[in-house]
Write a protein that holds these residues in place. Structure first.
Motif, PDB file in Angstrom:
ATOM      1  N   LYS A  40     -10.778   8.367  -8.770  1.00 54.40           N
ATOM      2  CA  LYS A  40      -9.807   8.143  -9.836  1.00 54.40           C
ATOM      3  C   LYS A  40     -10.308   8.949 -11.034  1.00 54.40           C
ATOM      4  O   LYS A  40     -11.472   8.856 -11.406  1.00 54.40           O
ATOM      5  CB  LYS A  40      -9.744   6.656 -10.208  1.00 54.40           C
ATOM      6  CG  LYS A  40      -9.693   5.701  -9.001  1.00 54.40           C
ATOM      7  CD  LYS A  40      -9.651   4.240  -9.452  1.00 54.40           C
ATOM      8  CE  LYS A  40      -9.856   3.244  -8.330  1.00 54.40           C
ATOM      9  NZ  LYS A  40     -11.264   2.988  -7.951  1.00 54.40           N
ATOM     10  N   VAL A  90      -3.705   4.557  -4.789  1.00 54.21           N
ATOM     11  CA  VAL A  90      -5.044   5.129  -4.644  1.00 54.21           C
ATOM     12  C   VAL A  90      -5.169   6.505  -5.283  1.00 54.21           C
ATOM     13  O   VAL A  90      -6.093   7.246  -4.993  1.00 54.21           O
ATOM     14  CB  VAL A  90      -5.448   5.218  -3.156  1.00 54.21           C
ATOM     15  CG1 VAL A  90      -5.741   3.846  -2.599  1.00 54.21           C
ATOM     16  CG2 VAL A  90      -4.375   5.922  -2.344  1.00 54.21           C
ATOM     17  N   SER A  91      -4.193   6.847  -6.154  1.00 54.99           N
ATOM     18  CA  SER A  91      -4.320   8.111  -6.877  1.00 54.99           C
ATOM     19  C   SER A  91      -3.420   8.040  -8.105  1.00 54.99           C
ATOM     20  O   SER A  91      -2.535   7.180  -8.189  1.00 54.99           O
ATOM     21  CB  SER A  91      -3.884   9.291  -5.992  1.00 54.99           C
ATOM     22  OG  SER A  91      -2.490   9.216  -5.734  1.00 54.99           O
ATOM     23  N   ASN A 140      -6.929   1.460  -6.489  1.00 54.39           N
ATOM     24  CA  ASN A 140      -8.098   1.584  -5.621  1.00 54.39           C
ATOM     25  C   ASN A 140      -8.417   3.046  -5.375  1.00 54.39           C
ATOM     26  O   ASN A 140      -7.695   3.933  -5.816  1.00 54.39           O
ATOM     27  CB  ASN A 140      -7.807   0.951  -4.247  1.00 54.39           C
ATOM     28  CG  ASN A 140      -7.752  -0.559  -4.308  1.00 54.39           C
ATOM     29  OD1 ASN A 140      -8.469  -1.183  -5.087  1.00 54.39           O
ATOM     30  ND2 ASN A 140      -6.906  -1.128  -3.463  1.00 54.39           N
ATOM     31  N   GLY A 141      -9.451   3.273  -4.572  1.00 52.17           N
ATOM     32  CA  GLY A 141      -9.719   4.621  -4.086  1.00 52.17           C
ATOM     33  C   GLY A 141     -11.023   5.174  -4.609  1.00 52.17           C
ATOM     34  O   GLY A 141     -11.512   4.761  -5.659  1.00 52.17           O
ATOM     35  N   SER A 185       0.837  -1.185   0.000  1.00 52.81           N
ATOM     36  CA  SER A 185       0.000   0.000   0.000  1.00 52.81           C
ATOM     37  C   SER A 185       0.884   1.252   0.000  1.00 52.81           C
ATOM     38  O   SER A 185       1.439   1.644   1.018  1.00 52.81           O
ATOM     39  CB  SER A 185      -0.891  -0.023   1.239  1.00 52.81           C
ATOM     40  OG  SER A 185      -1.547   1.205   1.375  1.00 52.81           O
ATOM     41  N   ASP A 229     -15.317   1.867  -6.855  1.00 55.27           N
ATOM     42  CA  ASP A 229     -15.770   2.334  -5.542  1.00 55.27           C
ATOM     43  C   ASP A 229     -17.225   2.783  -5.554  1.00 55.27           C
ATOM     44  O   ASP A 229     -17.895   2.731  -4.535  1.00 55.27           O
ATOM     45  CB  ASP A 229     -14.885   3.499  -5.104  1.00 55.27           C
ATOM     46  CG  ASP A 229     -15.283   4.065  -3.753  1.00 55.27           C
ATOM     47  OD1 ASP A 229     -14.828   3.485  -2.747  1.00 55.27           O
ATOM     48  OD2 ASP A 229     -16.062   5.036  -3.715  1.00 55.27           O
ATOM     49  N   GLU A 280      -0.015  -1.224  -4.628  1.00 55.22           N
ATOM     50  CA  GLU A 280      -1.417  -0.846  -4.455  1.00 55.22           C
ATOM     51  C   GLU A 280      -1.444   0.659  -4.334  1.00 55.22           C
ATOM     52  O   GLU A 280      -0.817   1.231  -3.434  1.00 55.22           O
ATOM     53  CB  GLU A 280      -2.001  -1.497  -3.209  1.00 55.22           C
ATOM     54  CG  GLU A 280      -3.495  -1.288  -3.037  1.00 55.22           C
ATOM     55  CD  GLU A 280      -3.891  -0.095  -2.167  1.00 55.22           C
ATOM     56  OE1 GLU A 280      -5.030   0.373  -2.310  1.00 55.22           O
ATOM     57  OE2 GLU A 280      -3.067   0.383  -1.366  1.00 55.22           O
TER      58      GLU A 280
END
Ligand SMILES: Cc1ncc(COP(=O)(O)O)c(C=O)c1O
Lengths: 79, 448, 353
Positions: free
Chosen positions: B130, B105-106, B126-127, B82, B148, B103
């Motif tokens: 995006k 998230v942006s 993820n997140g 992460s 999401d 992993e």
């Protein structure tokens, strides 16, 4: 010369008892030494030279710590 | 006669209640002189203070242990680190050397991973936010995308049209697992929302659901939450497999594993309450394995640990810049590090270690950070010997979130060094004012 | 050669800790052969001033100071006096001593504790699952993580009910308004989760029980409280002869494979006379000395078990034995305080304990 407010007993271990208030304290060996010199009636300068003689410490540090210690005794109402 | 070692004189007044006894020498009175064999004083002299120090050995070791714990219990397993926890290039890259995927998230984190040379198909994206062009690039690169919300699904469906192919997606789930439940992210299982989104996605023909994702929170030391999360994801898979014909390529149980730090509201220290990697692995894989598929049909299991990998390998060296006595009589010490570089003090009661020998008589001390802010307290009450001006302290286990969440405020951020096999490498230089002000402009009109 | 036993939990002010009852049980009726060692947390923990209770008293760090520190301190004490058996008696210590079990064993210090797994199962928020799985009655309980579950939980449980914190506080509620008020109060003070529990009308009983390695019941002291302090602690109670209670504890202990001592809180519903398990405390209760007087000395049994002996189950307690708790004042010289504050220890001249 410092005047002690109450009757105080210092034991060998650094345990201090105030007979009139019932308050107890612990002093470390340096603190205990200073306290005993105060009881013997030494003034700041004399205590300071004892510290410098017996310990590995620079004068300006010892002076600052002594001032701090005495302030604490005052704040706690011991002297 | 040789002179005695000097310790600052102290008197401690015995409180009537609530004073912890000092028997059993407090660990703060046992100095830690070295990190990875190198003198802490020497490190501070060479690289400045405060200073973040990474033990590369410990980082690698933790990765290997975590990997082994799961791989021994689950046949098709992969760690995706992460990034948000600490995205220093060296940290990510060392973990990639060890075999971790990324992993992110942006788009910013995505770029860091690609820039390091990670292929798209080893990045999990993820997140909740995006951007369209980031998603497009991720799909072109073959990255794993977990959706999401419905708005994102709409964007992805239009991308499928644009790219002219069916796009594979994962769906992030949320469930009532912990307190408070993390309902912000993904689709709720209990209310049927998650089932609906899978049905809607499958029926459009534009996307195909191939993964399920859940990340229940952070610093979770209750193993039953992982058991329930695994049971929940398993049950959900069974329902969409039977009713909607979905075949999963992966399930992703997220991160959230605790480190040995202690939360403010915890009674026992984290070193005692933090489960081991094997316990986490047991909790998750024993449940997932009960699905009873042949090994080659088992979906791949991802986890996305952050904290549990990088918290412990980092320490912070910090210097005493002042000593004080408060009106209450309590001793206070001011340090050159503040909460601007240690934002996790909000959650953690950080352990403190001394570096020099300052005697064995400890005193309850408040540790202030060096910021000009009253809330900048690094430890409100620690039993500390008489550390003096100019001496160093060590704060262990500071690798998670502090570096990525640090803020720019009145001081420049410190350097970060890594030590491996006795060799010191700078992985981030101390900030300069030029770096901080590089993006600023001063229009001529505003000059004086 | 006598056995040296160290015991924690020695403070007996308004909420007495069990250690004092444990030490008295060991000495009952004819004294103890080895040394008895009190492990206390504070200079003013009351029990360490009782020269008739122990030979040595030592201050140790609180469990939250960390495993290493506690271990180092116990190792130093062990070096000074030699500990054969250690009996921790406080809830807050259990986890720590479970983790130290093998290290202490390495020093030659034996304990007899329930396993970590057992302790997990009896946690308040998990008790229901455990009871369901083992066909043991317990009041219906719903764990609330999310405030939105609250309304449904009330409907499901029905009134009257208890709104409880996971660790502290329980309020009996008769209406929705009351329940909501108490729930909000709990939530503000402790946060969630909270528990909603069915209120059952009946009588409460306490049992102190001792299980062996497989959870077989080796002894049990069923009692009924006669008088309570305002904190709900017994200051008077009477032993019972009640085979149903004994059977119930036997079944519960077996289902949990409970090893070591515990206190079971049990409720008998008035109408149906069904027995419900309310709580399990993983330690001796403060009233444990009652057992010694009623022919079941469980602390002595605990020492034997810790030392690896496999004693036979004890015969049932004598019923009708009563205890009345009586607070008294101990007088001591200043040296006691000094020794405890400066050195963290106190030694009483050798006497037959
Ligand atoms: C989706 C996701 N995965 C993984 C993580 C990493 O969590 P941790 O550092 O607790 O392991 C986070 C952090 O919040 C996250 O949001």
């Amino acid at each position: 010369m410092y005047e002690f407010k109450n009757e105080l007993t210092m034991s060998k271990s650094g345990f201090l008892f105030d007979h009139s208030s019932g308050q107890t304290y612990t002093l470390n060996p340096t603190g205990k030494l200073i306290f005993e010199k105060m009881q013997e009636g030494l003034d700041d300068e004399a205590i300071l030279s004892t510290l410098i003689e017996e310990f590995e410490v620079e004068a300006h540090i010892a002076r600052r710590d002594l001032e701090d210690f005495i302030r604490q005794l005052k704040e706690m109402g011991v002297i | 006669m040789p002179k005695q070692k000097y310790i600052k004189p102290i008197i401690i007044r015995h409180a009537s209640a609530g004073m912890a006894n000092k028997f059993g020498r407090p660990l703060t009175a046992i100095p830690t002189q070295r990190i990875e064999g190198i003198q802490i004083q020497e490190l501070a002299a060479n690289y400045g203070s405060p200073l973040f120090v990474l033990s590369v050995r410990e980082l690698r070791q933790r990765y290997r242990e975590l990997h082994r714990a799961f791989a021994n219990r689950y046949p098709n397993f992969q760690i995706a680190y992460s990034y948000k926890t600490n995205y220093l290039k060296s940290v990510c890259s060392i973990l990639h050397q060890e075999g971790a995927w990324a992993e992110v998230v942006s788009g910013f984190e995505y770029d860091i991973a690609r820039d390091l040379g990670m292929p798209g198909n080893q990045i999990i994206f993820n997140g909740p936010y995006k951007k369209r062009d980031e998603l497009k690039r991720a799909f072109i690169d073959g990255a794993i995308v977990n959706i999401d919300n419905y708005d994102e699904l709409n964007v992805i469906e239009s991308l499928a049209d644009e790219l002219g192919k069916t796009l594979e997606i994962g769906v992030r789930l949320n469930m009532n697992l912990n307190n408070p439940p993390w309902y912000k992210f993904g689709f709720n299982v209990e209310s049927g929302q998650a089932y609906d989104v899978v049905r809607r996605a499958q029926s459009s023909g534009k996307v195909k659901v191939v993964g399920l994702h859940i990340h229940a929170g952070t610093y979770i030391d209750d193993l039953t939450i992982y058991q329930k999360a695994a049971a929940g994801i398993l049950q959900f898979y069974q329902s969409i497999r039977n009713q909607l014909g979905v075949t999963l390529k992966y399930w992703d149980l997220g991160g959230g594993f605790a480190s040995r730090n202690t939360l403010h509201w915890a009674y026992l220290p984290g070193e005692q309450t933090c489960p081991s990697y094997s316990q986490y692995a047991d909790a998750i894989s024993s449940t997932l394995m009960s699905i009873g598929l042949p090994p080659n049909e088992m979906p791949r299991l991802f986890i996305e640990p952050g904290r549990a990998l990088v918290d412990e390998p980092f320490s912070l060296i910090t210097k005493v810049v002042a000593e004080k006595r408060l009106p209450s009589g309590q001793r206070a010490v001011i340090l050159d590090a503040g909460m601007n570089i240690l934002s996790s003090v909000q959650w953690y009661k950080y352990g403190i270690q001394t570096v020099q020998d300052s005697g064995t008589m400890v005193e309850d001390t408040v540790l202030y950070g060096g910021l000009c802010m009253n809330i900048d307290v690094l430890n409100a009450n620690v039993s500390l010997p008489q550390v003096r001006f100019g001496e160093y302290l060590l704060i262990p286990h500071v690798g998670a979130y502090n570096l990525s969440q640090s803020w720019q405020f009145i001081f420049l951020k410190p350097a970060v060094i890594a030590i491996e096999d006795g060799e010191v490498k700078v992985i981030k230089r101390a900030e300069t004012r030029e770096i901080v002000q590089a993006a600023e402009e001063l229009p001529d009109d505003f000059r004086f | 050669m006598g056995i040296n036993v160290a015991v924690t939990g020695l403070h007996a002010a308004d909420n007495p800790a069990p250690g004092i009852g444990v030490l008295r049980s060991l000495r009952y009726p004819n004294g103890w052969d080895g040394e008895l060692i009190g492990l206390a947390y504070d200079t003013y923990d009351t029990g360490i001033y009782d020269r008739h209770l122990m030979n040595h008293a030592y201050l140790i760090p609180y469990p939250n100071q960390g495993k290493e520190q506690v271990f180092e301190r116990i190792r130093a004490i062990h070096k000074a006096v030699g500990i054969d058996v250690l009996i921790p008696t406080l809830d807050s210590e259990l986890q720590l001593y479970q983790q130290l079990e093998s290290e202490l064993k390495g020093l030659g210090i034996a304990m007899y504790l329930p396993s970590a797994d057992t302790i997990q199962k009896r946690a308040k928020s998990k008790l229901l699952e455990f009871c369901k799985a083992n066909d043991i009655e317990t009041p219906k309980t719903i764990v609330i993580n999310d405030p939105r579950q609250f309304g449904d939980a009330l409907d499901e449980i029905g009134f009257p009910l208890y709104v409880k914190g996971v660790f502290y506080d329980a309020y009996a509620c008769y209406t929705r308004d009351e329940a909501l008020k108490q729930f909000e109060k709990l939530r503000l003070q402790w946060g969630l989760p909270a528990l909603i529990q069915e209120a059952i009308n009946g009588e409460e009983f306490d049992i102190c029980a001792m299980g062996d390695d497989e959870g077989n019941l080796l002894g049990s002291i069923p009692m009924r409280k006669l008088r309570l302090t305002d904190k709900g602690k017994a200051w008077s109670a009477i032993t019972l002869n009640n085979p149903r209670l004994t059977e119930f504890s036997k079944k519960t202990m077996k289902a949990l494979s409970w090893r070591g001592p515990c206190e079971l809180e049990i409720l008998q519903e008035s109408k149906s006379r069904k027995l419900y398990l309310l709580e399990i405390n993983p330690r001796f209760p403060a009233w444990i000395f009652l057992g010694a007087g009623a022919n079941q000395n469980l602390p002595k049994l605990a020492v034997e078990l810790a030392l690896g002996k496999r004693p036979e189950p004890l015969p049932p307690v004598s019923s009708g034995i009563t205890f009345v708790r009586h607070a008294t004042d101990l007088i001591c010289p200043l040296e006691y305080i000094e020794n405890l504050t400066i050195n963290g220890e106190l030694h009483f001249e050798k006497q037959k304990m």
